[in-house]
Design a protein around this motif. Structure first.
Motif: not given
Length: 115
Positions: A76, A80, A83
């Motif tokens: 994760y 992130n 992103r």
């Protein structure tokens, strides 16, 4: 009246006995516990972030990898971070297109060439 006073005294002594008999916990007596982090939430080190930022800065290949990590990374933290870099890339492309459309970019390039 003597019985009422003794009852009050007995109540207060039991209260003080119960508060004194509780063991006091001290922070120094606690043992440290190891935190088990699932693989999906494993933190990325400082050099990992630095390396991924260099990787994502490579034109075309880095951008494709950035999109791939943003959509399919199992971690994760990496997902992130990818992103956020992808959002930065989109903002840079929109700014570039906006400046090129307004002619500001052409003016800046002409000013740099004529020096």
């Amino acid at each position: 009246m003597a019985t009422k006073t003794t009852a009050k005294t007995a109540k207060t002594t039991t209260k003080t006995k119960t508060t004194q008999s509780k063991p006091k916990t001290v922070a120094a007596t606690r043992t440290p516990r190891e935190v088990i982090v699932p693989e999906d939430y494993e933190p990325i080190g400082m050099w990992g972030y630095f390396g991924y930022q260099l990787l994502f800065a490579i034109p075309l290949i880095g951008w494709v990898l950035c999109v791939m990590f943003a959509l399919t990374a199992r971690n994760y933290n990496l997902r992130n971070f990818a992103r956020s870099q992808f959002c930065y890339l989109i903002i840079a492309i929109v700014l570039f297109c906006l400046l090129a459309g307004l002619g500001v970019l052409n003016t800046v390039i002409d000013a740099l060439m004529n020096q």
